[in-house]
Design a protein around this motif. Structure first.
Motif, mmCIF file in Angstrom:
data_model
loop_
_atom_site.group_PDB
_atom_site.id
_atom_site.type_symbol
_atom_site.label_atom_id
_atom_site.label_comp_id
_atom_site.label_asym_id
_atom_site.label_seq_id
_atom_site.Cartn_x
_atom_site.Cartn_y
_atom_site.Cartn_z
ATOM 1 N N GLY A 86 38.389 43.829 31.717
ATOM 2 C CA GLY A 86 39.459 42.790 31.589
ATOM 3 C C GLY A 86 40.588 43.000 30.685
ATOM 4 N N LEU A 87 41.109 44.594 30.629
ATOM 5 C CA LEU A 87 42.063 45.325 29.919
ATOM 6 C C LEU A 87 42.287 46.771 30.174
ATOM 7 C CD1 LEU A 87 42.913 44.479 26.042
ATOM 8 C CD2 LEU A 87 44.529 43.396 28.597
ATOM 9 N N PRO A 88 43.020 47.442 30.904
ATOM 10 C CA PRO A 88 44.160 46.760 30.910
ATOM 11 C C PRO A 88 44.451 45.923 32.233
ATOM 12 C CG PRO A 88 44.429 48.997 31.304
ATOM 13 C CD PRO A 88 43.565 48.696 31.019
ATOM 14 N N VAL A 89 45.353 44.831 32.124
ATOM 15 C CA VAL A 89 45.666 44.357 33.409
ATOM 16 C C VAL A 89 45.591 44.975 34.648
ATOM 17 C CG1 VAL A 89 46.342 42.541 35.011
ATOM 18 C CG2 VAL A 89 45.654 41.878 32.250
ATOM 19 N N VAL A 90 45.613 45.244 35.974
ATOM 20 C CA VAL A 90 46.018 46.122 36.844
ATOM 21 C C VAL A 90 47.084 45.407 38.077
ATOM 22 C CG1 VAL A 90 45.350 47.972 38.589
ATOM 23 C CG2 VAL A 90 44.024 48.252 36.411
ATOM 24 N N LEU A 91 48.403 45.683 37.604
ATOM 25 C CA LEU A 91 49.389 44.448 38.443
ATOM 26 C C LEU A 91 49.678 45.290 40.255
ATOM 27 C CD1 LEU A 91 51.205 41.657 38.831
ATOM 28 C CD2 LEU A 91 52.441 43.065 37.685
ATOM 29 N N PRO A 92 49.126 45.408 40.944
ATOM 30 C CA PRO A 92 49.994 46.365 41.848
ATOM 31 C C PRO A 92 51.054 46.155 42.684
ATOM 32 C CG PRO A 92 47.550 45.538 42.568
ATOM 33 C CD PRO A 92 48.091 44.173 40.939
ATOM 34 N N PHE A 93 52.263 46.767 43.024
ATOM 35 C CA PHE A 93 53.409 46.033 43.477
ATOM 36 C C PHE A 93 53.276 47.033 45.054
ATOM 37 C CE2 PHE A 93 53.620 49.383 40.389
ATOM 38 C CZ PHE A 93 54.948 50.240 41.095
ATOM 39 N N ALA A 94 54.578 46.594 45.559
ATOM 40 C CA ALA A 94 54.583 48.052 47.089
ATOM 41 C C ALA A 94 56.432 47.698 46.365
ATOM 42 C CB ALA A 94 55.065 46.497 47.608
ATOM 43 N N LEU A 95 56.332 48.507 46.467
ATOM 44 C CA LEU A 95 58.077 49.497 46.841
ATOM 45 C C LEU A 95 59.338 49.439 47.954
ATOM 46 C CD1 LEU A 95 57.895 52.711 44.435
ATOM 47 C CD2 LEU A 95 59.318 50.180 43.711
ATOM 48 N N PRO A 96 59.571 48.467 48.314
ATOM 49 C CA PRO A 96 60.819 48.137 49.265
ATOM 50 C C PRO A 96 61.177 50.268 50.050
ATOM 51 C CG PRO A 96 62.138 48.058 47.859
ATOM 52 C CD PRO A 96 60.518 48.458 47.249
ATOM 53 N N ARG A 97 60.413 50.291 51.563
ATOM 54 C CA ARG A 97 60.935 51.583 51.638
ATOM 55 C C ARG A 97 62.432 52.260 52.519
ATOM 56 N NH1 ARG A 97 58.588 54.565 47.891
ATOM 57 N NH2 ARG A 97 56.486 53.996 47.483
ATOM 58 N N ARG A 98 62.846 50.566 53.105
ATOM 59 C CA ARG A 98 63.785 50.694 54.363
ATOM 60 C C ARG A 98 64.463 49.986 53.539
ATOM 61 N NH1 ARG A 98 59.687 51.154 58.473
ATOM 62 N NH2 ARG A 98 59.885 48.284 58.102
ATOM 63 N N LEU A 99 66.391 49.513 53.895
ATOM 64 C CA LEU A 99 67.142 48.609 53.135
ATOM 65 C C LEU A 99 67.301 48.210 53.405
ATOM 66 C CD1 LEU A 99 69.578 48.890 51.666
ATOM 67 C CD2 LEU A 99 70.790 49.494 53.757
ATOM 68 N N GLY A 100 66.831 46.833 52.164
ATOM 69 C CA GLY A 100 66.775 44.845 52.942
ATOM 70 C C GLY A 100 65.313 44.990 52.644
ATOM 71 N N GLU A 101 64.181 45.334 52.382
ATOM 72 C CA GLU A 101 62.902 45.114 52.698
ATOM 73 C C GLU A 101 62.586 44.725 51.564
ATOM 74 O OE1 GLU A 101 58.601 47.737 54.953
ATOM 75 O OE2 GLU A 101 60.414 49.266 52.689
ATOM 76 N N GLU A 102 61.420 43.550 51.691
ATOM 77 C CA GLU A 102 61.111 43.117 50.595
ATOM 78 C C GLU A 102 60.087 44.340 50.141
ATOM 79 O OE1 GLU A 102 59.886 38.941 50.234
ATOM 80 O OE2 GLU A 102 62.685 38.343 50.470
ATOM 81 N N GLY A 103 59.516 44.102 49.295
ATOM 82 C CA GLY A 103 58.287 44.891 48.242
ATOM 83 C C GLY A 103 56.837 43.514 49.114
ATOM 84 N N ARG A 104 55.606 44.324 49.080
ATOM 85 C CA ARG A 104 54.735 43.069 49.863
ATOM 86 C C ARG A 104 54.072 42.344 48.625
ATOM 87 N NH1 ARG A 104 54.633 47.686 52.238
ATOM 88 N NH2 ARG A 104 53.085 49.035 50.782
#
Length: 132
Positions: A86-104
């Motif tokens: 339960g710890l740590p809480v793993v929080l995945p994130f995606a970085l935008p790779r192109r200008l104007g792209e939102e993370g996933r």
């Protein structure tokens, strides 16, 4: 609770506020997080398992924000072990790779909220909207 030998605090100490955030990204992506004041683990290709063992074994890390690409390279048994604890809480994130792209990460965050509160939400865009 006092820190254990080696400077590690127990989970009980975390409940008192000793837990911290850590961010795991590739070296080329680390600067922005460091400028924001986040403690960063810059993980080179091939070093994912060792870096995650170190981070997941640190009793002071309460939230581990990890770039999705890194998580794909971490052995499943390591991630299963942290889910069991339960710890740590793993929080995945995606970085935008192109200008104007939102993370996933929007769908993942919505799924976390749904699991935590038992209700589905619609996350609004930057221009408006909100929870429904």
């Amino acid at each position: 609770m006092a820190a254990a030998p080696g400077g590690r605090a127990g989970v009980a100490a975390g409940a008192a506020g000793a837990l911290r955030l850590a961010v795991a990204v590739r070296p080329a992506d680390a600067l922005g997080f460091r400028l924001a004041g986040a403690p960063v683990e810059a993980v080179a290709p091939g070093e994912e398992a060792a870096a995650f063992r170190r981070l997941l074994g640190d009793a002071e890390v309460g939230v581990l924000a990890a770039e999705e690409e890194l998580l794909r390279s971490v052995p499943e048994r390591l991630l299963a072990r942290v889910r069991e604890r339960g710890l740590p809480v793993v929080l995945p994130f995606a970085l935008p790779r192109r200008l104007g792209e939102e993370g996933r990460g929007r769908a993942y965050v919505a799924a976390l909220i749904r699991r935590a509160v038992g209700y589905g939400v619609k996350l609004g865009s930057a221009g408006g909207g909100g929870a429904t």
